[in-house]
Design a protein around this motif. Structure first.
Motif, mmCIF file in Angstrom:
data_model
loop_
_atom_site.group_PDB
_atom_site.id
_atom_site.type_symbol
_atom_site.label_atom_id
_atom_site.label_comp_id
_atom_site.label_asym_id
_atom_site.label_seq_id
_atom_site.Cartn_x
_atom_site.Cartn_y
_atom_site.Cartn_z
ATOM 1 N N LYS A 155 0.837 -1.201 0.000
ATOM 2 C CA LYS A 155 0.000 0.000 0.000
ATOM 3 C C LYS A 155 0.876 1.258 0.000
ATOM 4 N N GLU A 156 1.940 1.237 0.802
ATOM 5 C CA GLU A 156 2.863 2.392 0.835
ATOM 6 C C GLU A 156 3.515 2.594 -0.529
ATOM 7 N N GLU A 157 3.980 1.508 -1.151
ATOM 8 C CA GLU A 157 4.632 1.617 -2.453
ATOM 9 C C GLU A 157 3.651 2.131 -3.511
ATOM 10 N N LEU A 158 2.397 1.702 -3.446
ATOM 11 C CA LEU A 158 1.392 2.163 -4.389
ATOM 12 C C LEU A 158 1.137 3.660 -4.230
ATOM 13 N N GLU A 159 1.030 4.114 -2.983
ATOM 14 C CA GLU A 159 0.828 5.554 -2.739
ATOM 15 C C GLU A 159 2.021 6.361 -3.237
ATOM 16 N N GLN A 160 3.222 5.835 -3.007
ATOM 17 C CA GLN A 160 4.417 6.541 -3.458
ATOM 18 C C GLN A 160 4.475 6.575 -4.990
ATOM 19 N N GLU A 161 4.081 5.498 -5.634
ATOM 20 C CA GLU A 161 4.062 5.453 -7.094
ATOM 21 C C GLU A 161 3.077 6.468 -7.658
ATOM 22 N N ILE A 162 1.925 6.613 -7.029
ATOM 23 C CA ILE A 162 0.937 7.596 -7.463
ATOM 24 C C ILE A 162 1.501 9.008 -7.347
ATOM 25 N N LEU A 163 2.197 9.298 -6.248
ATOM 26 C CA LEU A 163 2.804 10.621 -6.066
ATOM 27 C C LEU A 163 3.869 10.889 -7.131
ATOM 28 N N GLU B 98 2.172 11.773 -10.413
ATOM 29 C CA GLU B 98 1.635 13.134 -10.389
ATOM 30 C C GLU B 98 2.746 14.158 -10.593
#
Length: 175
Positions: A16-24, A27
């Motif tokens: 979940k952390e890696e997914l959030e970081q990938e989204i950032l 962007e």
């Protein structure tokens, strides 16, 4: 068991952390790209003629981008069509259906006949009933003829003389 659950929870949290970081990161890349390609417009203090020129430039840029987008879409459509055609060719070459692994099935003769003839026909198949019955006495009567030395019999029947004897023996009882 408990450690497995804890490990799974940790793995899910890490994903979940890696997914959030990938989204950032995506962007940020998008903002950088837009900053390069489309700088912010400064429309304050421009006259009507200058605003019209700016609009014409923007329309020209939009037309170029639309042409590029259209060309890319056409290439994508062509490639997808080509991929479908190649997949069809592969299926034709390989065969249309995937062949399943066959398993051995034990089926009696009665079941086979029932499936072939249908359930209306009551057919019981007794394979031994159709066999010819042979008495042991018959075989013992024929034995003494063959008990002689087989080597002598082979030597006697070899060559043309033996064939003549066989022909005469076959012809004799018929007359």
């Amino acid at each position: 068991m408990r450690t497995h659950i804890n490990n799974l929870i940790l793995m899910v949290a890490k994903a979940k952390e890696e997914l959030e970081q990938e989204i950032l990161v995506k962007e940020d890349e998008k903002e950088k790209y837009l900053a390069e390609r489309a700088p912010p417009l400064n429309t304050s203090g421009l006259s009507l003629a200058q605003l019209q020129d700016l609009c014409r430039e923007l329309h020209a840029k939009i037309d170029v981008v639309d042409e590029e987008r259209y060309d890319i879409e056409a290439k994508v459509m062509l490639n997808t069509r080509e991929i479908k055609d190649l997949n069809i060719k592969v299926l034709d070459l390989r065969g249309k259906f995937k062949r399943p692994n066959l398993r051995r099935v034990r089926v009696s003769a009665d079941a086979i006949l029932r499936s072939l003839l249908g359930s209306k026909h009551k057919v019981s198949m007794d394979l031994r009933a159709n066999l010819k019955s042979v008495k042991k006495e018959d075989t013992e009567k024929k034995r003494p003829v063959e008990d002689s030395d087989w080597r002598k019999n082979v030597e006697a029947m070899s060559g043309m003389e033996g064939r003549k004897k066989m022909f005469d023996a076959a012809k004799g009882p018929a007359q």
